[in-house]
Structure formats: C-alpha cells, structure tokens
Design an enzyme around this catalytic site. Structure first.
Site, PDB file in Angstrom:
ATOM      1  N   SER A 167       1.505  -7.654  -0.789  1.00 55.82           N
ATOM      2  CA  SER A 167       2.285  -8.654  -0.039  1.00 55.82           C
ATOM      3  C   SER A 167       1.533  -9.949   0.248  1.00 55.82           C
ATOM      4  O   SER A 167       2.122 -10.910   0.741  1.00 55.82           O
ATOM      5  CB  SER A 167       2.824  -8.061   1.255  1.00 55.82           C
ATOM      6  OG  SER A 167       1.817  -7.977   2.227  1.00 55.82           O
TER       7      SER A 167
ATOM      8  N   THR B 230       0.822  -1.210   0.000  1.00 53.32           N
ATOM      9  CA  THR B 230       0.000   0.000   0.000  1.00 53.32           C
ATOM     10  C   THR B 230       0.853   1.254   0.000  1.00 53.32           C
ATOM     11  O   THR B 230       0.476   2.281  -0.558  1.00 53.32           O
ATOM     12  CB  THR B 230      -0.930  -0.020   1.236  1.00 53.32           C
ATOM     13  OG1 THR B 230      -1.810  -1.124   1.107  1.00 53.32           O
ATOM     14  CG2 THR B 230      -1.738   1.252   1.349  1.00 53.32           C
TER      15      THR B 230
ATOM     16  N   THR C  58       1.658  -4.585   4.168  1.00 53.60           N
ATOM     17  CA  THR C  58       1.559  -4.893   5.606  1.00 53.60           C
ATOM     18  C   THR C  58       1.009  -6.289   5.874  1.00 53.60           C
ATOM     19  O   THR C  58       1.171  -6.820   6.961  1.00 53.60           O
ATOM     20  CB  THR C  58       0.659  -3.863   6.305  1.00 53.60           C
ATOM     21  OG1 THR C  58      -0.634  -3.894   5.678  1.00 53.60           O
ATOM     22  CG2 THR C  58       1.258  -2.472   6.230  1.00 53.60           C
ATOM     23  N   ASP C  59       0.353  -6.901   4.872  1.00 56.34           N
ATOM     24  CA  ASP C  59      -0.297  -8.197   5.126  1.00 56.34           C
ATOM     25  C   ASP C  59       0.695  -9.281   5.541  1.00 56.34           C
ATOM     26  O   ASP C  59       0.385 -10.102   6.402  1.00 56.34           O
ATOM     27  CB  ASP C  59      -1.055  -8.669   3.881  1.00 56.34           C
ATOM     28  CG  ASP C  59      -2.302  -7.826   3.621  1.00 56.34           C
ATOM     29  OD1 ASP C  59      -2.972  -8.057   2.603  1.00 56.34           O
ATOM     30  OD2 ASP C  59      -2.566  -6.932   4.446  1.00 56.34           O
TER      31      ASP C  59
ATOM     32  N   GLU D 106      -0.898 -30.813  27.904  1.00 54.99           N
ATOM     33  CA  GLU D 106      -1.900 -31.885  27.684  1.00 54.99           C
ATOM     34  C   GLU D 106      -1.383 -32.915  26.680  1.00 54.99           C
ATOM     35  O   GLU D 106      -1.968 -33.978  26.519  1.00 54.99           O
ATOM     36  CB  GLU D 106      -3.198 -31.268  27.146  1.00 54.99           C
ATOM     37  CG  GLU D 106      -3.969 -30.467  28.184  1.00 54.99           C
ATOM     38  CD  GLU D 106      -5.319 -30.032  27.629  1.00 54.99           C
ATOM     39  OE1 GLU D 106      -5.446 -28.829  27.338  1.00 54.99           O
ATOM     40  OE2 GLU D 106      -6.204 -30.891  27.457  1.00 54.99           O
TER      41      GLU D 106
ATOM     42  N   TYR E 115      -8.509   1.283  -3.392  1.00 57.64           N
ATOM     43  CA  TYR E 115      -7.201   1.677  -3.943  1.00 57.64           C
ATOM     44  C   TYR E 115      -6.528   0.429  -4.487  1.00 57.64           C
ATOM     45  O   TYR E 115      -6.959  -0.697  -4.244  1.00 57.64           O
ATOM     46  CB  TYR E 115      -6.327   2.324  -2.867  1.00 57.64           C
ATOM     47  CG  TYR E 115      -5.800   1.357  -1.842  1.00 57.64           C
ATOM     48  CD1 TYR E 115      -6.555   1.028  -0.713  1.00 57.64           C
ATOM     49  CD2 TYR E 115      -4.568   0.730  -1.995  1.00 57.64           C
ATOM     50  CE1 TYR E 115      -6.090   0.115   0.217  1.00 57.64           C
ATOM     51  CE2 TYR E 115      -4.089  -0.178  -1.052  1.00 57.64           C
ATOM     52  CZ  TYR E 115      -4.854  -0.480   0.043  1.00 57.64           C
ATOM     53  OH  TYR E 115      -4.401  -1.380   0.976  1.00 57.64           O
TER      54      TYR E 115
ATOM     55  N   LYS F 227       0.622  -8.068  12.590  1.00 57.24           N
ATOM     56  CA  LYS F 227      -0.481  -7.195  12.183  1.00 57.24           C
ATOM     57  C   LYS F 227      -1.706  -7.621  12.992  1.00 57.24           C
ATOM     58  O   LYS F 227      -2.170  -8.759  12.893  1.00 57.24           O
ATOM     59  CB  LYS F 227      -0.737  -7.323  10.679  1.00 57.24           C
ATOM     60  CG  LYS F 227      -1.740  -6.295  10.149  1.00 57.24           C
ATOM     61  CD  LYS F 227      -1.825  -6.349   8.621  1.00 57.24           C
ATOM     62  CE  LYS F 227      -2.747  -5.258   8.091  1.00 57.24           C
ATOM     63  NZ  LYS F 227      -2.812  -5.282   6.594  1.00 57.24           N
TER      64      LYS F 227
HETATM   65  N1  DGL Z   1      -2.496  -5.807  -0.262  1.00 61.14           N
HETATM   66  C1  DGL Z   1      -1.969  -5.479   1.034  1.00 61.14           C
HETATM   67  C2  DGL Z   1      -0.462  -5.734   1.074  1.00 61.14           C
HETATM   68  O1  DGL Z   1       0.204  -5.418   0.094  1.00 61.14           O
HETATM   69  C3  DGL Z   1      -2.189  -4.053   1.345  1.00 61.14           C
HETATM   70  C4  DGL Z   1      -1.970  -3.804   2.778  1.00 61.14           C
HETATM   71  C5  DGL Z   1      -0.898  -2.795   2.995  1.00 61.14           C
HETATM   72  O2  DGL Z   1       0.180  -2.812   2.356  1.00 61.14           O
HETATM   73  O3  DGL Z   1      -1.125  -2.015   3.937  1.00 61.14           O
HETATM   74  O4  DGL Z   1       0.018  -6.217   2.104  1.00 61.14           O
END
Ligand code: DGL
Length: 355
Positions: free
Chosen positions: A84, A38, A117-118, A312, A51, A190
């Site tokens: 990502s 992003t 961020t993913d 366990e 987006y 995340k």
């Molecule tokens: N498609 C997500 C990624 O590229 C967008 C999330 C982001 O980058 O904040 O991880």
C-alpha cells in the site's frame, strides 16, 4: 432397512438441507475487495521478519479463512495487488466506483477491503467522503503475513466480515477493523511500525470491539460521513488535483516551499510545528500563494490535538484553512476532493469541521 425407516431418513435429510439452505440465505452477502498488502503477503520463515507483501490473490486470502462461510455469503474481487505504499488515487476512484455500484445494484449487504496497513487510513478516509450509501464498508489488513507465527490477518479478516455483516455497523461511515477494535475512518491512524496493535484513534478512541466475530459498538462517529458527504464523486470522476504536503521543521528553506508553490498546484497542506505554525519566512511564501489562488491548509506534525483558527496565525487575513483534527495525509485528501468539486474556501473550511 425397511421402507418406512428409509422414508423417514430421507425426510430428515430433506429438512436438514432446507434448514441449511434457509440459514445460508439469511447470511449477509459480503463482497471482499482485495488490494494487496501484508494480509496477502508471505515470508520464507515463520519466525523471520523478512516477507513480501501482495503475493497472494484474493481467492487464496479468502480460502485461508474457511470459517468466513459460517458468517456470510462471500464474493471476492481483485481490485489490485500492491503494497500500500504504492496506493494511489486511481485505485481509490476504482474502489469508490465499484462499492457505489455494488450498493446501487443491491449486490452486497456490506463490503470488506483487504489493504496494506501503510496507507490503509488514507483509503478509508477517501471512501468515507465518496461512498453514497449507509451500508458497512470495512477495511482491514495485517501486520504479519499469513506465513508468520501468530499471524493476525485471518482473525482481522474474520472480524471485518462480521462487522460488515452486522446491522449495527450501518450508518457509521467507513470503518477500520484491526486487532479486535473498530475505528472510524476519520480518526484512525497507524501509530506503530511493526506491532500488531498498530492502529489507534487517539483523538476519539475506538467506536467498538469485535471479539471472535462478536460485534459491539460503544459509540458512533460524531461527524458526517458517506451518504451525507458533500464531496461524493460522479461515477467517472476523472483525475483529482495533486496536493503536496510540506512537513515543517526548524530552519526550513522558504525557497523550497516557493518552488513547490510555483509548480502548477491548486492547493497545498503545510504540516506545521505546534498549532500548525509556519516560520515567518514560510508564512510569507504561503500568504503569497494564497493571494494568487492556491488554497493553503494549515495542518500539524504534532500527533495529537486540532489545528485551530486564528491562534498565532491570522488565518482570516491570509485566507488560510485549518485542518481541525485531520492528519496532514487526510487533510490532503479532503482538499483534493473539495478542489475537484470547485468548492470555495468558506465551504472547504466547513468540511474540515463537519466531516
Ligand atoms: N508494505 C506494507 C503495505 O502494504 C506492508 C504493511 C502491511 O500491510 O501491514 O502497507
């Protein structure tokens, strides 16, 4: 203008130029390796949520933050330009090889990786285990594209470069800078799907803060990392073993687990319920898999707390390994690397506790 005044003006200009050049030469050399996400995204409306990620090249990401030149000598490289969710081991290997090369050839004082961020936490963790140097490697991204109101990418990038250029960031392993916080690669995850404050390390907290480029650490990671890592890779590491993750839930079909265990794998991560618990039927399937040489790691679907040995489940009896406080997605990465290095189960279990 008389001659002596002209001479004095030229002399002042000369001093200013020398001072600027000297100051610039003192700035850290930071390589920004872009992978997409992003932070390289764009949307049609500043107030609309729609987006597209990974549309801007590294030069555009960097030129959007001209203030970077005040804190570092910047060099940008495009490793890939993807969302990502499409990140994969081949890009991890490319990043690890390039960063080790930059540090080996003394071409950078620090590295920043811009990333979606993913899966940012996974790339950070992989690099924490495979970089052979103690110079700063900092990952950052953004939750909003640069086209949005109050976009977070520019300040995240500025802060990430500030951390990568800070001497106190050395020897702290791979770091993640998001939303003014500095996290260690091991514990960060995340935790929110849409909020700019999406990242957290609920087990250990942040290592420090970076506020308008001012870096302050209040602690250091308590695990081994980077140059101390046992699983450093040779330059051309080849293909890493595939390790599936199975998510546990009430009523899980043991046949499905058996089918996956019979699909030519060397290891598996089971994200169990509670303290990493499989159902009795799945336990029997995993025990059989372990007995024929598949390395089984018990992780958990529970967000907080470690998976402990012999609670366990009689791990010693079945030869299972526990993930400690690593999430299933990070437990998988460590197992991939450990299997690639042909480490035995007792060495692998030690890695989960020490790295
Ligand atoms: N498609 C997500 C990624 O590229 C967008 C999330 C982001 O980058 O904040 O991880």
């Amino acid at each position: 203008m008389n001659k002596s005044l002209l001479t004095r003006c030229f002399f002042v200009l000369y001093l200013l130029t020398i001072t600027c050049l000297a100051t610039a030469a003192e700035l850290p050399e930071i390589s920004i390796l872009a992978t997409g996400g992003t932070i390289a995204g764009s949307g049609a409306s500043a107030t609309g949520s729609a987006y597209k990620a990974a549309v801007n090249p590294v030069d555009k990401v960097i030129s959007a933050v001209p203030q970077l030149e005040q804190i570092a000598r910047i060099r940008g490289e495009q490793i890939c330009n993807i969302s990502s969710q499409d990140m994969k081991p081949e890009y991890w290997l490319k990043l690890a090889a390039r960063i080790n090369q930059l540090f080996r050839l003394n071409l950078a004082d620090g590295v920043v990786i811009t990333h979606g961020t993913d899966t940012l936490e996974e790339t950070a963790w992989f690099l924490n285990l495979t970089i052979a140097y103690d110079k700063p490697v900092v990952l950052t991204g953004s939750m909003r594209p640069g086209s949005a109101l109050s976009a977070d990418g520019a300040m995240n990038l500025y802060n990430a470069v500030a951390v990568a250029g800070a001497r106190e960031a050395r020897n702290k392993g791979v770091l993640v800078v998001m939303n003014d916080r500095i996290y260690s690669a091991r514990g960060v995850r995340k935790c929110d799907t849409i909020n700019p404050a999406a990242f957290d390390d609920r087990e250990n907290g942040a290592l420090g803060r970076v506020n308008y480029g001012k870096v302050s650490f209040n602690t250091r990671p308590d695990k081994k990392h980077t140059y101390q890592s046992l699983v450093k890779l040779p330059l051309f590491a080849g293909k890493l073993p595939e390790v599936p993750i199975i998510y546990g839930y009430a009523g899980i079909d043991p046949q499905m687990v058996e089918t996956i265990c019979q699909s030519n794998i060397r290891g598996i991560v089971y994200a169990g319920v509670g303290n990493g618990n499989p159902s009795e039927e799945v336990l029997n399937v995993l025990a059989k898999a372990s007995a024929v040489g598949i390395t089984v790691v018990r992780a958990t679907r529970v967000p907080d707390g470690p998976v402990t040995l012999d609670a366990e489940v009689d791990d010693a009896k079945y030869g299972f390994i526990v993930s400690d406080s690593l999430t299933p997605q990070k437990a998988r990465i460590l197992l991939m690397l450990a299997l690639h290095k042909d480490l035995d189960r007792s060495e692998i279990q030690r890695l989960y506790f020490e790295y």
